[in-house]
Design a protein around this motif. Structure first.
Motif, PDB file in Angstrom:
ATOM      1  N   PRO A 190      39.676  80.583  42.052  1.00 58.47           N
ATOM      2  CA  PRO A 190      40.708  80.266  41.055  1.00 58.47           C
ATOM      3  C   PRO A 190      40.734  78.776  40.734  1.00 58.47           C
ATOM      4  CG  PRO A 190      41.583  81.670  42.800  1.00 58.47           C
ATOM      5  CD  PRO A 190      40.225  81.223  43.249  1.00 58.47           C
ATOM      6  N   ILE A 191      40.952  78.468  39.479  1.00 54.48           N
ATOM      7  CA  ILE A 191      41.050  77.081  39.031  1.00 54.48           C
ATOM      8  C   ILE A 191      42.395  76.890  38.337  1.00 54.48           C
ATOM      9  CG2 ILE A 191      40.124  75.349  37.433  1.00 54.48           C
ATOM     10  CD1 ILE A 191      37.354  76.500  37.940  1.00 54.48           C
ATOM     11  N   ILE A 192      43.091  75.842  38.700  1.00 53.29           N
ATOM     12  CA  ILE A 192      44.335  75.479  38.025  1.00 53.29           C
ATOM     13  C   ILE A 192      44.037  74.299  37.109  1.00 53.29           C
ATOM     14  CG2 ILE A 192      46.678  74.586  38.310  1.00 53.29           C
ATOM     15  CD1 ILE A 192      46.828  76.045  40.966  1.00 53.29           C
TER      16      ILE A 192
ATOM     17  N   THR B  30      41.863  76.776  46.783  1.00 48.65           N
ATOM     18  CA  THR B  30      41.115  77.294  47.931  1.00 48.65           C
ATOM     19  C   THR B  30      42.026  77.918  48.985  1.00 48.65           C
ATOM     20  OG1 THR B  30      41.192  75.092  48.955  1.00 48.65           O
ATOM     21  CG2 THR B  30      39.265  75.617  47.605  1.00 48.65           C
ATOM     22  N   ARG B  31      43.297  78.061  48.659  1.00 46.95           N
ATOM     23  CA  ARG B  31      44.255  78.574  49.638  1.00 46.95           C
ATOM     24  C   ARG B  31      44.548  80.053  49.393  1.00 46.95           C
ATOM     25  NH1 ARG B  31      47.132  74.113  51.985  1.00 46.95           N
ATOM     26  NH2 ARG B  31      46.410  72.130  51.120  1.00 46.95           N
ATOM     27  N   ARG B  32      45.641  80.531  49.991  1.00 46.91           N
ATOM     28  CA  ARG B  32      46.040  81.927  49.849  1.00 46.91           C
ATOM     29  C   ARG B  32      46.474  82.208  48.407  1.00 46.91           C
ATOM     30  NH1 ARG B  32      47.527  84.275  54.782  1.00 46.91           N
ATOM     31  NH2 ARG B  32      47.786  86.186  53.562  1.00 46.91           N
ATOM     32  N   PRO B  33      46.519  83.503  48.026  1.00 48.17           N
ATOM     33  CA  PRO B  33      46.885  83.842  46.641  1.00 48.17           C
ATOM     34  C   PRO B  33      48.258  83.299  46.237  1.00 48.17           C
ATOM     35  CG  PRO B  33      45.944  85.741  47.754  1.00 48.17           C
ATOM     36  CD  PRO B  33      46.109  84.688  48.798  1.00 48.17           C
ATOM     37  N   ILE B  34      48.343  82.866  44.980  1.00 47.55           N
ATOM     38  CA  ILE B  34      49.590  82.322  44.437  1.00 47.55           C
ATOM     39  C   ILE B  34      50.429  83.461  43.865  1.00 47.55           C
ATOM     40  CG2 ILE B  34      50.591  80.818  42.672  1.00 47.55           C
ATOM     41  CD1 ILE B  34      48.057  79.116  42.839  1.00 47.55           C
TER      42      ILE B  34
ATOM     43  N   ILE C 137      47.975  76.092  33.869  1.00 50.10           N
ATOM     44  CA  ILE C 137      47.509  77.464  33.658  1.00 50.10           C
ATOM     45  C   ILE C 137      46.536  77.857  34.766  1.00 50.10           C
ATOM     46  CG2 ILE C 137      47.792  77.320  31.143  1.00 50.10           C
ATOM     47  CD1 ILE C 137      44.722  77.168  30.949  1.00 50.10           C
ATOM     48  N   ARG C 138      46.550  79.134  35.099  1.00 53.30           N
ATOM     49  CA  ARG C 138      45.584  79.704  36.041  1.00 53.30           C
ATOM     50  C   ARG C 138      45.224  81.099  35.554  1.00 53.30           C
ATOM     51  NH1 ARG C 138      48.352  83.221  39.717  1.00 53.30           N
ATOM     52  NH2 ARG C 138      50.621  82.986  39.556  1.00 53.30           N
ATOM     53  N   ARG C 139      44.050  81.536  35.903  1.00 54.74           N
ATOM     54  CA  ARG C 139      43.591  82.845  35.437  1.00 54.74           C
ATOM     55  C   ARG C 139      44.453  83.954  36.015  1.00 54.74           C
ATOM     56  NH1 ARG C 139      39.600  86.210  37.180  1.00 54.74           N
ATOM     57  NH2 ARG C 139      38.900  84.713  38.747  1.00 54.74           N
TER      58      ARG C 139
END
Length: 512
Positions: free
Chosen positions: A67-69, A85-89, A51-53
Motif C-alpha cells: 500500500p502507498i499513501i 509497511t505496517r498492519r492494515p489501516i 489517498i490510499r488504494r
C-alpha cells in the motif's frame, strides 16, 4: 460582468435560500488519480488530501503491491508519497494541526506529518487489541484537542480525547442484540458522546462503561426501516451537512450528488466519476478527479448585492461604480438613489468581497467600495484597509502552488488560538504562518509576515528559526554548507533562538 453571470452558479433551496457551487481548482492530479479506486481523507480548513488504494477494489498495480499513501495539496499538487509497511489501516484522517493519523486494525495509532515523516505511535487499549478495530472516527474535543473513537468487532466504543497525551476511556455499551450497528458518529460539545444506530434504533453512548446506553427516539415523520448514515460533525464520505439548512448526499454507484434543503427542496448534480466530500463550517468541498469545488449557502450580503432586481444599497453602489468606469452619467443617478445609505452600501461591498474567490469580482467590489467612500464624509477606512490586506493574504494561500482554499468564514476558526504547554495564545496571523511553515513554505510565510508588519519575534524570526531547523535536519547536506547558509540568512536578525537550532542539529547528529 452581468448579474446573470455572477449568479449563474446559484440555485434555490426554498424561499430566499440560495446556494452556490463553484470551482476552486482544476486538479493537477487529474491524469494520474481515479478516486473510484482510492479512499481519500482531507483535513478541514482547506488542508491536505491523503489517498490510499481501496483494498475492496481490484486494481492493477505495479511493483511489490505494498500500500502507498499519497498526500496532495488542495489543488492536487503532490506533497509526498510513502509505502505503508505496517498492519492494515482501518481509518485514515487528519488532526487539527494537519498530522496524518492512521488507525490500524490492531488498535495501534500511527502518526505522520504531511510529508510522510513518521512521528510516533501509541496503542489505544489492550482490550481493543484483543477485539480488533472495525471502524474509527477522528474528532475535535471541546478543549480543541484531536481525539479518536474506535469501534471494536464486539461493537464496543473506546475514546482517546487527546492524541498528544493518549488516555483511553470505554463508553457505555449497547443492549445485547443479534443486529449489528448500521452507522455511528461522535458528538463533541460540552462532553464527548457517541450516537450509534442499529436498524430503527438510535442510542446515545456516554463516557461510563458501567452505564446503560440511552435509547433515543428520532424525530422522523416518514416511515423508515433503518438509519444508514448520520452527519453531526465534520466527518463524512457519503453524507455531509452544508451549513445549518441543507444536507449533501452522494451515491457512489451512479456518481450522483443530491443537495436537500430543510424543507425538502432538492438539487441534483451528476459527475463522471467518484467524488470525495469534505464538510467545512461554511459548506462542503467536493473533490473529484478533475475539480475541487465549494458548495455553500450564498452569504446574505452577497445575495443583497448580486441578486437580480435587488434594491439594496450595495447593489446600487456597485452599479454606480460600473457606470462610472464606463464614463456614463448614469453613475450619478445610481448614487442619488443610495445617497442616504451610502455608508451601508460601502460596508456591504467591503463585507461581500471577502466571500468571493474570483479576483475579478473582488476587484469589482473593492472599486465600488472605494468609489462610494468618496461620497461619505469622515468615513473611517479601517475595515476597507483590513479587507484589502486580508484578501491579499487569502489569495496568496489560495494560489494553486500553495493549495489552501481557505474562506473568509473559516479564517478565524482556522486560526483559532491553540493552547500550548505554557498556556499562552498564538495570534491569528502566527497561526497561518505556522501552517505555511508546516508546508516548508518559508518564503511566502516571510512575505506575509512583512506585509502584515508583524513583530520580528512572532514573524520573521519565528519563521527563520524553523527554516534553520529544517536545514539542519537535511542529512544529505554538508555541515559547512548548512552552517554558511544559516549564517548568511539569519545574520544579526533579532529574536533568533540559536539554542533551538543547535538542539535540533544535535538530534540529527550534527555536533559542530
Amino acid at each position: 460582468m452581468s448579474a446573470a453571470m455572477l449568479t449563474a452558479d446559484w440555485f434555490l433551496l426554498g424561499r430566499e435560500l440560495y446556494y452556490r457551487k463553484f470551482e476552486i481548482y482544476s486538479m493537477a492530479w487529474h491524469q494520474e488519480i481515479n478516486l473510484e479506486n482510492y479512499i481519500a481523507s482531507s483535513a478541514s480548513y482547506g488542508g491536505p488530501i491523503a489517498i490510499r488504494r481501496d483494498d475492496q477494489k481490484f486494481v492493477k498495480v505495479q511493483g511489490t503491491g505494498q500500500p502507498i499513501i499519497s498526500i496532495f495539496s488542495g489543488s492536487g499538487k503532490q506533497i509526498a508519497s510513502f509505502k505503508w509497511t505496517r498492519r492494515p489501516i482501518v481509518y485514515m484522517g487528519w488532526s487539527n494541526d494537519e498530522k496524518l493519523i492512521c488507525v490500524q486494525e490492531d488498535g495501534m495509532v500511527v502518526i505522520h506529518d504531511m510529508f510522510g515523516k513518521y512521528l510516533h505511535t501509541f496503542a489505544i487499549s489492550q482490550k481493543v487489541q484483543d477485539a480488533k478495530v472495525i471502524d474509527a472516527k477522528i474528532f475535535i474535543s471541546p478543549q480543541n484537542f484531536t481525539g479518536i473513537a474506535v469501534m471494536t468487532s464486539n461493537f464496543k466504543i473506546f475514546l482517546v480525547h487527546n492524541i498528544q497525551e493518549p488516555k483511553t476511556r470505554q463508553l457505555s455499551e449497547l443492549p445485547r442484540s443479534s443486529m449489528q450497528p448500521t452507522c455511528w458518529s461522535v458528538i463533541s460539545e460540552e462532553s464527548t458522546e457517541v450516537l450509534i444506530a442499529r436498524g430503527l434504533e438510535l442510542y446515545r453512548l456516554k463516557q461510563d462503561e458501567h452505564l446503560t446506553s440511552a435509547m433515543l427516539e428520532p424525530d422522523i415523520t416518514n416511515k423508515y426501516t433503518s438509519i444508514l448514515e448520520m452527519a453531526v460533525s465534520l466527518n463524512a464520505r457519503h453524507l455531509a451537512l452544508c451549513g445549518n439548512e441543507a444536507v449533501v448526499l452522494y451515491w457512489e454507484r451512479d456518481s450522483t450528488l443530491l443537495v436537500v434543503g430543510k424543507y425538502g427542496q432538492k438539487m441534483l448534480y451528476s459527475y463522471d466519476g467518484t467524488v470525495h466530500l469534505v464538510p467545512e463550517i461554511d459548506g462542503v468541498r467536493i473533490v473529484s478527479n478533475t475539480q475541487h469545488e465549494l458548495l455553500q449557502k450564498v452569504p446574505e450580503v452577497v445575495q443583497k448585492i448580486f441578486r437580480i432586481n435587488s434594491t439594496d444599497p450595495g447593489s446600487f453602489l456597485l452599479e454606480a461604480s460600473k457606470q462610472f468606469q464606463k464614463g456614463s452619467h448614469k453613475a450619478n443617478e445610481y448614487i442619488c438613489l443610495v445617497k442616504n445609505d451610502l455608508q451601508t452600501a460601502v460596508n456591504q461591498c467591503i463585507e461581500a468581497v471577502g466571500y468571493e474567490f474570483d479576483t475579478e469580482v473582488q476587484k469589482m467590489l473593492i472599486r465600488a467600495a472605494q468609489f462610494g467612500k468618496c461620497f461619505v464624509a469622515d468615513m473611517r477606512s479601517d475595515s476597507y484597509v483590513y479587507m484589502c490586506r486580508l484578501l491579499r493574504v487569502l489569495n496568496a494561500v489560495r494560489d494553486p502552488k500553495v493549495g489552501i482554499p481557505l474562506t473568509v468564514t473559516q479564517y478565524p476558526f482556522f486560526l483559532k488560538p491553540l493552547y500550548v504547554k505554557l498556556k499562552c495564545m498564538k495570534k491569528k496571523e502566527q497561526g497561518l504562518l505556522d501552517r505555511l511553515i508546516t508546508r516548508n513554505n518559508y518564503y511566502l510565510a516571510l512575505q506575509i509576515a512583512k506585509y502584515l508588519k508583524m513583530p520580528e519575534k512572532e514573524g520573521s524570526s519565528h519563521i527563520l528559526v524553523h527554516w534553520a531547523k529544517y536545514k539542519v535536519s537535511q542529512s544529505q547536506l554538508e555541515e559547512e554548507t548548512v552552517a554558511r547558509e544559516i549564517a548568511e540568512k539569519l545574520g544579526y536578525t533579532s529574536g533568533i533562538s540559536y539554542s533551538e537550532i543547535a538542539s535540533t542539529a544535535s538530534e540529527y547528529g550534527r555536533k559542530n
